[in-house]
Design a protein around this motif. Sequence first.
Motif, short mmCIF file in Angstrom:
data_model
loop_
_atom_site.label_atom_id
_atom_site.label_comp_id
_atom_site.label_asym_id
_atom_site.label_seq_id
_atom_site.Cartn_x
_atom_site.Cartn_y
_atom_site.Cartn_z
N TYR A 163 0.82 -1.21 0.00
CA TYR A 163 0.00 0.00 0.00
C TYR A 163 0.86 1.26 0.00
CZ TYR A 163 -3.28 3.60 1.34
OH TYR A 163 -4.02 4.76 1.37
N GLN A 174 -1.74 0.62 -6.09
CA GLN A 174 -2.30 1.68 -6.93
C GLN A 174 -1.72 1.62 -8.34
OE1 GLN A 174 -4.84 3.78 -5.91
NE2 GLN A 174 -4.91 4.22 -8.09
N THR A 188 -9.06 -2.75 -5.94
CA THR A 188 -9.86 -1.66 -5.37
C THR A 188 -10.27 -1.99 -3.95
OG1 THR A 188 -10.68 -1.12 -7.57
CG2 THR A 188 -11.92 -0.24 -5.71
N MET A 189 -10.67 -3.22 -3.71
CA MET A 189 -11.06 -3.62 -2.35
C MET A 189 -9.88 -3.56 -1.39
SD MET A 189 -14.25 -4.15 -2.19
CE MET A 189 -14.35 -5.00 -0.64
N ILE A 224 -7.18 -1.59 -1.59
CA ILE A 224 -6.83 -0.19 -1.35
C ILE A 224 -7.86 0.47 -0.43
CG2 ILE A 224 -6.62 2.07 -2.46
CD1 ILE A 224 -5.40 0.54 -4.88
N GLU A 225 -9.13 0.27 -0.71
CA GLU A 225 -10.18 0.88 0.12
C GLU A 225 -10.18 0.32 1.53
OE1 GLU A 225 -13.90 0.55 -1.90
OE2 GLU A 225 -13.29 1.94 -3.49
N SER A 226 -9.89 -0.96 1.67
CA SER A 226 -9.82 -1.57 3.00
C SER A 226 -8.68 -0.95 3.81
CB SER A 226 -9.61 -3.08 2.87
OG SER A 226 -9.33 -3.65 4.11
N GLU A 251 -7.40 2.04 3.36
CA GLU A 251 -7.76 3.42 3.65
C GLU A 251 -8.73 3.51 4.82
OE1 GLU A 251 -9.10 4.81 -0.14
OE2 GLU A 251 -7.05 5.16 -0.86
N HIS A 252 -9.66 2.57 4.90
CA HIS A 252 -10.59 2.54 6.04
C HIS A 252 -9.84 2.23 7.34
CE1 HIS A 252 -14.33 3.20 3.98
NE2 HIS A 252 -14.02 2.27 3.09
N GLN A 275 -8.00 5.26 8.79
CA GLN A 275 -8.84 6.29 9.41
C GLN A 275 -8.91 6.15 10.93
OE1 GLN A 275 -12.62 6.14 7.43
NE2 GLN A 275 -11.86 7.23 5.63
N TYR A 324 -10.45 -5.60 8.36
CA TYR A 324 -9.79 -5.01 7.19
C TYR A 324 -9.01 -6.03 6.39
CZ TYR A 324 -10.80 -1.21 10.32
OH TYR A 324 -11.44 -0.36 11.16
#
Length: 136
Positions: A12, A18, A71-72, A74-76, A78-79, A82, A133
């Motif tokens: 990541y 990405q 995509t899953m 990367i979004e995981s 990013e979550h 947070q 995650y």
Amino acid sequence: MADEVDRKFKMYFSGIWQHNLDWRRFELDHQRATTDDNIGGGRVQNVNVAKNAVESKVARKMDDPIVHDLTMRIESMEHFLQILSDRDIKMLELRFKKNPDKWDIVESKLFRSARRLSADLKRIKAEYRNGIYWID
């Protein structure tokens, strides 16, 4: 020895996920469309087929399993980021970027001891492993 969580953080923060996602989208944009061998007649086999090139490109991107998987991931990540503090994120960025900094440099940049950084990294990895995650 590096474990699976280290590998995911490296993928990541170094931008590999990405880059792979962008490359796959590029491949799908420039992939030749399949040609219809039934020239001149016959019934339409699938009524839900996109009627123009833009719709078919978007449909290919949405249906592609590689794009969906990256995509899953990367979004995981990013979550997960947070819930971390800015200092924790900065430590991960410095440690897992493309050319990672050594621990003594990370210590001096974050004004923390090696022992504290090691404990923070251990805590972050445990949170990631035990959270929702994790995507394989």
